[in-house]
Write a protein that holds these residues in place. Structure first.
Motif, short mmCIF file in Angstrom:
data_model
loop_
_atom_site.label_atom_id
_atom_site.label_comp_id
_atom_site.label_asym_id
_atom_site.label_seq_id
_atom_site.Cartn_x
_atom_site.Cartn_y
_atom_site.Cartn_z
N ALA A 22 32.18 36.51 39.46
CA ALA A 22 31.83 37.07 41.16
C ALA A 22 32.94 38.38 40.86
O ALA A 22 31.97 39.47 41.15
CB ALA A 22 33.39 36.70 41.63
N GLN A 23 33.49 38.34 39.36
CA GLN A 23 33.95 40.57 39.40
C GLN A 23 32.81 40.74 38.23
O GLN A 23 32.09 41.77 38.48
CB GLN A 23 35.45 40.38 38.29
CG GLN A 23 36.21 40.16 39.07
CD GLN A 23 36.61 41.65 39.41
OE1 GLN A 23 36.37 42.66 38.87
NE2 GLN A 23 37.86 41.94 40.69
N CYS A 24 31.81 39.85 37.55
CA CYS A 24 30.93 40.36 36.38
C CYS A 24 29.73 40.52 37.69
O CYS A 24 28.50 41.74 37.23
CB CYS A 24 30.72 39.69 35.66
SG CYS A 24 32.06 39.50 33.92
N ALA A 25 29.63 39.34 38.32
CA ALA A 25 28.35 39.89 39.65
C ALA A 25 28.49 40.59 40.52
O ALA A 25 27.42 41.82 40.88
CB ALA A 25 28.39 38.06 40.45
N GLY A 26 29.73 41.36 40.81
CA GLY A 26 30.15 42.72 41.59
C GLY A 26 29.96 43.90 40.58
O GLY A 26 29.39 45.02 41.17
N MET A 27 30.03 44.17 39.17
CA MET A 27 30.21 45.03 38.39
C MET A 27 28.06 45.12 38.06
O MET A 27 27.16 46.18 37.85
CB MET A 27 30.09 44.56 36.97
CG MET A 27 30.46 45.65 36.15
SD MET A 27 30.40 46.80 36.77
CE MET A 27 31.86 47.47 37.02
#
Length: 380
Positions: free
Chosen positions: A218-223
């Motif tokens: 989720a963090q990498c997709a947001g970035m």
């Protein structure tokens, strides 16, 4: 001279027969479980370590110059150790791939030279070139497998290197004298590669447990969404490239502190359903292709053993086609082109709403048959 050439071809062919299929099977194992430490053997030589350190230092200097040109603050740490690891891994991968490719090309070239020196050239071509081109296909397959394995096994270093390389591309795009359509496309490719590197890092770089992996995805997709949004904004206003560089600097700092869950705020994380996860390797489809390849070779060898000419092979083409499709049926993986055949039928009309049905019934209009081909419109 001919005897020496035959001896040389036999030696090279035997070496290729052992090395190339073994490397390909090893590549499948590395993709399934990326545990290799690529570049460790090259790290034992001091001159290669010095050259790697020089290349990494030059890359960091270029990134720092790019940030100075855009007026963006430098990250506190660049992750030099990860960048050196990636440089050694890439160099080790290229050494193995080039070695196998040279071995394959040597086999093909020696076989072609032998074919020109004998009388029965067609028979010699079938016996020499067919295995040689099979080696070429296996080598190309190994190169792709090794690339995927290195990116998975060294995903933190891959993400760091992709981020620093994107910073250098940002500086080129921000410069008024260097910005062209080519640099814009290059920046887009770098942003796409960085997004793919982040997803690979989330899947294989930290943990295989479902909880941390889902949070990191989720963090990498947001970035990735922030990077793509900044790139789209730079297409409207080129001065917004600095915003893209600021996001990348924040990403490098988060990876350098080993705090990957601090890339974006929790409120800006992408939902788990929208995260583009790298799918598993379709092993049954790969096995079906490999069995079909072996089946085709067996049919060719059997037809030559029976003494059938090319005319009989043309008559047996439907039977050959069915036999080659047998591995797909046994593994349960039929190719998409055979599973969904095109049909020349009219498109299914969408269901009309209740109001449209009532209006049409009140008007008493009959339903007209929709033609299969569109009727040309007349320009009055």
């Amino acid at each position: 001279m001919l005897k020496l050439l035959i001896l040389f071809y036999a030696t090279v062919s035997a070496l290729a027969t052992v090395a190339i299929p073994t490397a390909t099977l090893f590549g499948f194992a590395l993709v399934a479980r990326p545990v290799r430490m690529p570049g460790r053997l090259l790290n034992r030589w001091s001159f290669l370590r010095d050259r790697t350190a020089s290349r990494v230092e030059n890359l960091i200097n270029e990134a720092e110059g790019a940030l100075d040109g855009m007026g963006v603050q430098h990250p506190t740490q660049w992750g030099e150790a990860e960048l050196k690891v990636w440089d050694l891994a890439e160099r080790g991968r290229r050494v193995v791939s080039v070695s196998l490719l040279l071995l394959c090309l040597t086999t093909i070239g020696t076989g072609a030279l032998l074919t020109t020196l004998v009388e029965h050239r067609w028979d010699m071509a079938l016996e020499i070139w067919l295995p040689s081109y099979a080696f070429l296909l296996l080598t190309a397959c190994y190169v792709q497998l090794d690339l995927v394995a290195v990116r998975r096994g060294r995903s933190p270093a891959y993400a760091q290197w992709a981020a620093v390389s994107t910073l250098v591309a940002c500086q080129t795009q921000a410069d008024d004298c260097q910005a062209t359509s080519v640099t814009t496309a290059e920046l887009g490719r770098n942003v796409k590669r960085l997004s793919a590197a982040l997803i690979t890092y989330a899947q294989f770089g930290v943990s295989h447990e479902p909880g941390p992996r889902a949070a990191l995805l989720a963090q990498c997709a947001g970035m990735s969404q922030q990077l793509e949004g900044a790139f789209v904004a730079s297409l409207r206003d080129r001065s917004k490239v600095t915003m893209l560089a600021q996001h990348i600097v924040h990403l490098i700092e988060a990876l350098g502190r080993q705090e990957p869950l601090s890339m974006v705020p929790s409120a800006e994380c992408a939902p788990a359903a929208s995260v583009p996860v790298e799918g598993p390797v379709p092993w049954r489809m790969v096995m079906a292709h490999f069995l079909a390849f072996l089946t085709g070779l067996g049919l060719i060898a059997g037809s030559r053993a029976l003494g059938l000419s090319a005319d009989y092979l043309i008559l047996l083409a439907p039977l050959i086609y069915l036999v080659v499709q047998t591995p797909y049926l046994t593994t349960g993986r039929i190719p998409i082109a055979l599973r969904h055949l095109p049909r020349l039928t009219a498109p299914i009309p969408e269901p009309a709403s209740e109001n449209e049905v009532r209006n049409s019934s009140s008007d008493g209009s009959a339903t007209s048959v929709r033609p299969l081909l569109p009727t040309p419109q007349r320009n009055d």
